[in-house]
Design an enzyme around this catalytic site. Structure first.
Site, PDB file in Angstrom:
ATOM      1  N   ASP A 150       0.841  -1.102   0.045  1.00  0.00           N
ATOM      2  CA  ASP A 150       0.059   0.110   0.149  1.00  0.00           C
ATOM      3  C   ASP A 150       0.752   1.154   0.266  1.00  0.00           C
ATOM      4  OD1 ASP A 150       0.973  -0.493   2.326  1.00  0.00           O
ATOM      5  OD2 ASP A 150      -1.031   0.004   3.427  1.00  0.00           O
ATOM      6  N   GLU A 237       9.042  -2.221  13.805  1.00  0.00           N
ATOM      7  CA  GLU A 237      10.331  -1.582  13.322  1.00  0.00           C
ATOM      8  C   GLU A 237      11.283  -1.665  14.323  1.00  0.00           C
ATOM      9  OE1 GLU A 237       7.317  -0.401  13.133  1.00  0.00           O
ATOM     10  OE2 GLU A 237       6.754  -0.175  10.862  1.00  0.00           O
TER      11      GLU A 237
END
Ligand SMILES: *[C@@H]1O[C@H](CO)[C@@H](O)[C@H](O)[C@H]1NC(C)=O
Length: 291
Positions: A150, A237
Site C-alpha cells: 500500500d 520496526e
C-alpha cells in the site's frame, strides 16, 4: 535462482529481496498490480510475496505468473487472536463475502484499534526471513526490503538501498501523522543522531517499515532476529532493528536523508454500497471476473 527472461540481471550486483505481505480485500489486485509494475523496472530483484491465507490464492498466483519478476510465493495464516477483525472466518474465495463480513464487523474503532495495537504482517514477514535463511548463503549478495503493497515507491529508492552494508535508512513521506518522518543527521559526521517523529518518538527506532533495508548477509548473520506478536503495531520496526543494529551504525541514504523516495500513500477503501445492494439480492457485479 532463475533469472526470468525480460529482467535486467547483473550477476555481480546485489539482489534486492522485496518482501510483501498481502491479504485478500477488494483493492488487493489493484495494489499488487501497481507494486509489481514498479518492481518490474528494478534490476536484480526477487519479489517474495506472502499471503495471509491457508493456501495460495489464484488471484496472487495468476498475478505472479503474468509478471516477469523473479518471485517466491509463500502463504501463512495469522493465528486467530491476531487476525484482523472481520477476517476471522474468511477464506480467500470471494472479495464480496469479505466485504460483507467486513462492514458488519469492522467499525472505525476496530480499525483504529488494530492500527495502533494489532501487529500486522508478523507471521508473513517472518516466513520470508525463514525462507531467506533456508535458501541463501553468505556467498549470496543482497539486501532485504519490507515493501508493503500500500505504498508508492520511486525507482530511486531501490538504487539507494542496493549496496547496504548492514542497515540503511531514509525518509518516508505521509506517515506517522506527518508529511515526512525522517532520520536527523549530524551534518559533520553524517551519522543518524535522532528522528523527527511525532508519534511515540520514544520508540527505539521511530521509523516506518518502508524506511529501512537490511543486507542479506546481516539477516543471515543475525539468524535469531524476527518480528514478534508481543510488541504493538508501530513498534515492529523498533523490535526487529534492535536485534540487528544500533543507531550509530545506521547508513543514511537518499542524499543524507534529504530526499523522499517512498510514501505511505495507502489506498482509500472503495465504497461498495451498490455492490452490497446487489449482494443482498444474491447478485455480484464481478461474476466470472477477477477484479
Ligand atoms: C553526507 O554528509 C556527509 C557529512 O556531512 C558528507 O561527507 C557527504 O558528502 C554527504 N553525502 C551526500 C550524498 O550528500
Amino acid at each position: 535462482m532463475c533469472q526470468r527472461d525480460c529482467q535486467h540481471w547483473d550477476p555481480e550486483a546485489p539482489v534486492i529481496y522485496a518482501v510483501t505481505p498481502t491479504y485478500a480485500r477488494p483493492v488487493q489486485k489493484a495494489e499488487l498490480t501497481r507494486l509489481s509494475q514498479t518492481l518490474m523496472h528494478v534490476s536484480n530483484l526477487h519479489w517474495i510475496v506472502i499471503e495471509d491465507a491457508v493456501k495460495k490464492s489464484s488471484l496472487v498466483e495468476n498475478l505472479l505468473a503474468r509478471t516477469n519478476l523473479n518471485h517466491t510465493h509463500l502463504f501463512v495464516q495469522t493465528p486467530v487472536p491476531y487476525r484482523r477483525k472481520g477476517s476471522v472466518n474468511y477464506s480467500i474465495t470471494n472479495n464480496c463475502d469479505f466485504f460483507i463480513t467486513n462492514i458488519i464487523m469492522i467499525s472505525m474503532f476496530f480499525n483504529l484499534f488494530s492500527f495502533f495495537f494489532q501487529p500486522r504482517g508478523v507471521e508473513q514477514r517472518n516466513a520470508a526471513l525463514r525462507w531467506l535463511r533456508k535458501n541463501k548463503t553468505m556467498n549470496d549478495k543482497g539486501v532485504v526490503y519490507f515493501a508493503d503493497d500500500d505504498n508508492s515507491y520511486s525507482l530511486q529508492v531501490f538504487d539507494e538501498m542496493r549496496y547496504t552494508k548492514e542497515v540503511s535508512v531514509w525518509p518516508v513521506g505521509l506517515v506517522g501523522g506527518l508529511m515526512v518522518e525522517k532520520p536527523i543527521l549530524n551534518l559533520t559526521t553524517g551519522k543518524v543522531v535522532g528522528w523527527n517523529s511525532a508519534w511515540r518518538p520514544d520508540r527505539p527506532f521511530p521509523i516506518d517499515m518502508a524506511g529501512f533495508a537490511i543486507s542479506l548477509q546481516h539477516i543471515l548473520k543475525k539468524s535469531k532476529a524476527y518480528f514478534a506478536y508481543n510488541v504493538s503495531g508501530g513498534f515492529q520496526e523498533s523490535h526487529i532493528l534492535q536485534q540487528l543494529t544500533v543507531r550509530e551504525n545506521l547508513e543514511p541514504k537518499a542524499d543524507n536523508c534529504t530526499q523522499v523516495l517512498v510514501w505511505h500513500t495507502r489506498t482509500e477503501g472503495p465504497r461498495l454500497t451498490e455492490e452490497n445492494k446487489l449482494i443482498a439480492r444474491g447478485i455480484h457485479s464481478d461474476v466470472g471476473l477477477e477484479v
